[in-house]
Design a protein around this motif. Structure first.
Motif, PDB file in Angstrom:
ATOM      1  N   CYS A 128       0.872  -1.173   0.000  1.00 52.43           N
ATOM      2  CA  CYS A 128       0.000   0.000   0.000  1.00 52.43           C
ATOM      3  C   CYS A 128       0.910   1.224   0.000  1.00 52.43           C
ATOM      4  N   LEU A 129       0.671   2.133  -0.913  1.00 56.44           N
ATOM      5  CA  LEU A 129       1.562   3.282  -1.112  1.00 56.44           C
ATOM      6  C   LEU A 129       1.240   4.458  -0.190  1.00 56.44           C
ATOM      7  N   THR A 130       0.129   4.356   0.542  1.00 52.84           N
ATOM      8  CA  THR A 130      -0.260   5.423   1.456  1.00 52.84           C
ATOM      9  C   THR A 130      -0.443   4.853   2.857  1.00 52.84           C
ATOM     10  N   ALA A 131      -0.458   5.723   3.841  1.00 51.11           N
ATOM     11  CA  ALA A 131      -0.713   5.324   5.225  1.00 51.11           C
ATOM     12  C   ALA A 131      -1.560   6.405   5.880  1.00 51.11           C
ATOM     13  N   HIS A 132      -2.409   5.995   6.812  1.00 47.59           N
ATOM     14  CA  HIS A 132      -3.320   6.938   7.459  1.00 47.59           C
ATOM     15  C   HIS A 132      -2.838   7.218   8.884  1.00 47.59           C
ATOM     16  N   PRO A 133      -2.447   8.459   9.185  1.00 48.64           N
ATOM     17  CA  PRO A 133      -1.884   8.756  10.507  1.00 48.64           C
ATOM     18  C   PRO A 133      -2.831   8.459  11.659  1.00 48.64           C
ATOM     19  N   ALA A 134      -4.118   8.776  11.493  1.00 48.87           N
ATOM     20  CA  ALA A 134      -5.073   8.534  12.583  1.00 48.87           C
ATOM     21  C   ALA A 134      -5.312   7.046  12.784  1.00 48.87           C
ATOM     22  N   GLY A 135      -5.350   6.296  11.679  1.00 49.72           N
ATOM     23  CA  GLY A 135      -5.527   4.853  11.782  1.00 49.72           C
ATOM     24  C   GLY A 135      -4.338   4.174  12.431  1.00 49.72           C
ATOM     25  N   CYS A 136      -3.130   4.598  12.027  1.00 47.46           N
ATOM     26  CA  CYS A 136      -1.918   4.049  12.644  1.00 47.46           C
ATOM     27  C   CYS A 136      -1.890   4.375  14.135  1.00 47.46           C
ATOM     28  N   ALA A 137      -2.256   5.596  14.479  1.00 51.47           N
ATOM     29  CA  ALA A 137      -2.272   6.003  15.891  1.00 51.47           C
ATOM     30  C   ALA A 137      -3.264   5.162  16.689  1.00 51.47           C
ATOM     31  N   GLN A 138      -4.431   4.903  16.107  1.00 50.86           N
ATOM     32  CA  GLN A 138      -5.431   4.104  16.809  1.00 50.86           C
ATOM     33  C   GLN A 138      -4.953   2.669  17.006  1.00 50.86           C
ATOM     34  N   ASN A 139      -4.256   2.140  16.011  1.00 52.01           N
ATOM     35  CA  ASN A 139      -3.664   0.800  16.158  1.00 52.01           C
ATOM     36  C   ASN A 139      -2.722   0.739  17.351  1.00 52.01           C
ATOM     37  N   VAL A 140      -1.886   1.756  17.488  1.00 52.48           N
ATOM     38  CA  VAL A 140      -0.929   1.808  18.593  1.00 52.48           C
ATOM     39  C   VAL A 140      -1.660   1.903  19.927  1.00 52.48           C
ATOM     40  N   VAL A 141      -2.656   2.764  20.001  1.00 51.87           N
ATOM     41  CA  VAL A 141      -3.445   2.905  21.234  1.00 51.87           C
ATOM     42  C   VAL A 141      -4.132   1.584  21.585  1.00 51.87           C
ATOM     43  N   ASN A 142      -4.657   0.895  20.564  1.00 50.67           N
ATOM     44  CA  ASN A 142      -5.307  -0.397  20.817  1.00 50.67           C
ATOM     45  C   ASN A 142      -4.327  -1.409  21.412  1.00 50.67           C
ATOM     46  N   GLN A 143      -3.103  -1.411  20.905  1.00 49.09           N
ATOM     47  CA  GLN A 143      -2.096  -2.332  21.441  1.00 49.09           C
ATOM     48  C   GLN A 143      -1.729  -1.967  22.878  1.00 49.09           C
ATOM     49  N   ILE A 144      -1.585  -0.680  23.120  1.00 50.17           N
ATOM     50  CA  ILE A 144      -1.270  -0.223  24.479  1.00 50.17           C
ATOM     51  C   ILE A 144      -2.386  -0.622  25.444  1.00 50.17           C
ATOM     52  N   ASN A 145      -3.618  -0.429  25.022  1.00 49.08           N
ATOM     53  CA  ASN A 145      -4.756  -0.789  25.879  1.00 49.08           C
ATOM     54  C   ASN A 145      -4.806  -2.281  26.154  1.00 49.08           C
ATOM     55  N   TYR A 146      -4.427  -3.079  25.163  1.00 49.85           N
ATOM     56  CA  TYR A 146      -4.393  -4.531  25.373  1.00 49.85           C
ATOM     57  C   TYR A 146      -3.384  -4.891  26.469  1.00 49.85           C
ATOM     58  N   VAL A 147      -2.186  -4.325  26.355  1.00 45.23           N
ATOM     59  CA  VAL A 147      -1.144  -4.619  27.336  1.00 45.23           C
ATOM     60  C   VAL A 147      -1.573  -4.181  28.734  1.00 45.23           C
ATOM     61  N   LYS A 148      -2.123  -2.998  28.830  1.00 47.87           N
ATOM     62  CA  LYS A 148      -2.587  -2.501  30.140  1.00 47.87           C
ATOM     63  C   LYS A 148      -3.652  -3.417  30.736  1.00 47.87           C
ATOM     64  N   ALA A 149      -4.530  -3.926  29.884  1.00 46.97           N
ATOM     65  CA  ALA A 149      -5.615  -4.793  30.363  1.00 46.97           C
ATOM     66  C   ALA A 149      -5.095  -6.136  30.873  1.00 46.97           C
ATOM     67  N   GLN A 150      -3.958  -6.571  30.312  1.00 48.64           N
ATOM     68  CA  GLN A 150      -3.401  -7.866  30.741  1.00 48.64           C
ATOM     69  C   GLN A 150      -2.703  -7.780  32.088  1.00 48.64           C
ATOM     70  N   GLY A 151      -2.216  -6.596  32.420  1.00 56.27           N
ATOM     71  CA  GLY A 151      -1.509  -6.446  33.686  1.00 56.27           C
ATOM     72  C   GLY A 151      -0.013  -6.322  33.484  1.00 56.27           C
ATOM     73  N   PRO A 152       0.709  -5.916  34.531  1.00 57.01           N
ATOM     74  CA  PRO A 152       2.142  -5.645  34.400  1.00 57.01           C
ATOM     75  C   PRO A 152       2.975  -6.882  34.103  1.00 57.01           C
ATOM     76  N   VAL A 153       4.104  -6.644  33.416  1.00 57.21           N
ATOM     77  CA  VAL A 153       5.085  -7.680  33.119  1.00 57.21           C
ATOM     78  C   VAL A 153       6.305  -7.419  33.986  1.00 57.21           C
ATOM     79  N   GLU A 154       6.802  -8.461  34.642  1.00 56.95           N
ATOM     80  CA  GLU A 154       8.027  -8.313  35.449  1.00 56.95           C
ATOM     81  C   GLU A 154       9.223  -8.376  34.508  1.00 56.95           C
TER      82      GLU A 154
END
Length: 396
Positions: free
Chosen positions: A12-38
Motif C-alpha cells: 500500500c503506497l499510502t498510510a493513514h496517521p489517525a488509523g496508525c495512531a489508533q492501532n498503537v493505542v489499541n495495542q497499548i490498551n491490550y497490554v494494560k488490560a493484561q496487567g504488568p510484566v516483570e
C-alpha cells in the motif's frame, strides 16, 4: 488531505496517521488490560516501528514500565504525501509514552550501518547508561554490509527444485497455481547476508565493546518455521537458510555474553499478516485458512498478543526460559498444534476461488493487511481531512 489506500501489488503506497495512531493505542490498551510484566527496565528495539518490533516496544514500555529506544528506517511525510506507516506508528507511540511519563527516544536511519549503531550507543550512554534487553526485529529486503560496502538483496525462492502449489491474490480472492524457480548459490548467500544473523552479531559486538549491556542482559531475535506445507518456499528455501543462520548466531552471541551472565535467544513466532509475508507466494492462502481455524478454536493472536505472551510467559516468567531442542522459544506452539495443522491440510485440498470465502478467512486477511497501513480501523473517521505532516517527538 483526505487519505485513501492506494495499492500496488502487495504494497500500500499510502498510510493513514489517525488509523496508525489508533492501532498503537489499541495495542497499548491490550497490554494494560493484561496487567504488568516483570520485565526489563531499559530496552533497545532494533526495527521498532512495525510488526513484532513495535509490539515488543509497546509491551516493554506499557507492560514493564521500561525506558525504550527504538531504531528504524522510515520515510517522513511531505506536503501532500504520506509517511510510511512505521513513521506514524512511532509518532503515536512517542505521544502515548510522553503522556504516561515514560522515557522514549527514536533514531531513524539504516540500522545496518556503523553510523546508526554508534549513534544509538552514544544515546544509550548519555541517557540510560546500559540496557537490559536488546530486541532485534529487522525485516529489510536489502542490506549494505558496512565492512565490505557490498549491497545484498534477498530473494524468495526454493532451493534445489521448482516449487508449484496454490496461492491466492488476496485483493481479488482468486486462487491459482504458481511455480517458483529454484535459486542459485549466490541467491542463498545474498539472502543470508540480509536476513541472517551477521548484523545482529555486529550490533551485539559493538554494544559489548562500548560497555552498554547490563549484567544479565538478554537479546532476542525473531524467526518463523511454519508447516510442512510451506517448507519448500519458506523454511527449506532461501529465507529458511537465513533463519538457520540467525538461529545459529544466537549461540555465538550467547558465548560472547557469558562474561555478563547474558544470553541471546531466538523466538519462533506465529504466522501473521505483514508486508513481508504478503509478498511470499502460498503464505497468504495458508494464513487465510489458519486464521479461520485458530479463530474458531479461540487461540488466534496478533502481534501484540504474541509479544505479551512472549514477555510475560517466556522471557520474564520468573524461572528458566522454556525452549525447544534447538534452544528456541516457541510462541508458534498454538499454530503448530496437530489439530490445527491437520485441519489446515484438509482445507488446503478444498481451497478454490469459489470455496475460499467459506472455508477461509480472506476477509480477516484483507482487514489485517489494510490495518498495517492504518486503514479500516474501528473508531477512525475516514473520508475527512487529516494532517499528513505528523512529527515524531523524541526523534534524534
Amino acid at each position: 488531505m483526505i487519505i485513501e489506500p492506494r495499492m500496488r501489488g502487495f504494497i500500500c503506497l499510502t498510510a493513514h496517521p489517525a488509523g496508525c495512531a489508533q492501532n498503537v493505542v489499541n495495542q497499548i490498551n491490550y497490554v494494560k488490560a493484561q496487567g504488568p510484566v516483570e520485565g526489563p527496565k531499559r530496552v533497545l528495539v532494533i526495527g521498532a516501528s512495525t510488526g513484532f518490533g513495535l509490539s515488543s516496544r509497546i509491551t516493554s514500555a506499557f507492560g514493564a514500565n521500561a525506558a525504550t529506544i527504538g531504531v528504524f528506517f522510515e520515510k517522513a511525510p511531505q506536503e501532500g504525501k504520506t509517511a510510511t506507516p512505521g513513521w506514524y506508528n512511532t509518532a503515536a507511540f512517542q505521544d502515548e509514552a510522553e503522556k504516561a511519563g515514560l522515557y522514549a527516544k527514536s533514531i531513524n536511519g539504516d540500522a545496518f550501518s556503523d553510523e546508526i549503531k554508534q549513534q544509538t550507543i552514544a544515546l544509550i550512554k548519555q541517557d540510560l547508561g546500559q540496557v537490559d534487553l536488546v530486541v532485534y526485529s529487522l525485516a529489510s529486503p536489502v542490506r549494505t554490509n558496512p565492512r565490505t560496502g557490498v549491497t545484498h538483496r534477498s530473494v524468495l525462492k526454493p532451493i534445489g527444485a521448482t516449487y508449484t502449489n496454490k496461492t491466492v491474490d488476496f485483493h481479488t480472492g482468486v486462487v491459482s497455481e504458481i511455480s517458483i524457480e529454484p535459486c542459485n548459490e549466490e541467491d542463498i548467500k545474498n539472502t543470508v547476508a540480509v536476513m541472517g544473523g551477521e548484523d545482529w552479531d555486529m550490533w551485539m559486538d559493538a554494544m559489548m565493546e562500548a560497555g552498554v549491556l547490563a549484567e544479565n542482559a538478554l537479546t532476542v531475535a525473531y524467526s518463523y518455521i511454519g508447516p510442512v506445507l510451506t517448507e519448500p518456499v519458506y523454511r527449506k528455501g532461501t529465507i529458511g537458510a537465513a533463519k538457520d543462520n540467525l538461529e545459529a548466531t544466537a549461540f555465538t552471541i550467547s558465548d560472547k555474553l557469558k562474561s555478563l551472565n547474558g544470553r541471546a535467544i531466538v523466538s519462533v513466532n506465529k504466522a501473521l499478516v505483514t508486508q513481508a509475508s504478503s509478498a511470499i507466494p502460498v503464505i497468504p492462502l495458508y494464513i487465510s485458512l489458519l486464521y479461520k481455524i485458530m479463530k474458531e478454536k479461540e487461540i488466534h493472536e496478533g502481534c501484540i498478543e504474541q509479544m505479551y505472551r512472549l514477555f510475560n510467559d517466556r522471557l520474564y516468567n520468573g524461572s528458566t526460559i522454556p525452549t525447544d531442542e534447538k534452544g528456541r522459544i516457541r510462541v508458534d506452539d498454538w499454530e503448530m498444534r496437530t489439530d490445527v495443522q491437520d485441519e489446515v491440510d484438509a482445507l488446503w485440498t478444498k481451497a478454490t476461488t469459489e470455496t475460499l470465502p467459506e472455508i477461509g478467512d480472506l476477509k480477516g486477511y484483507k482487514s489485517d493487511f489494510l490495518s498495517l497501513f492504518g486503514f479500516g480501523v474501528d473508531g477512525v473517521e475516514y473520508g475527512t481531512e487529516v494532517n499528513e505532516l505528523v512529527p515524531i517527538k523524541g526523534l534524534q
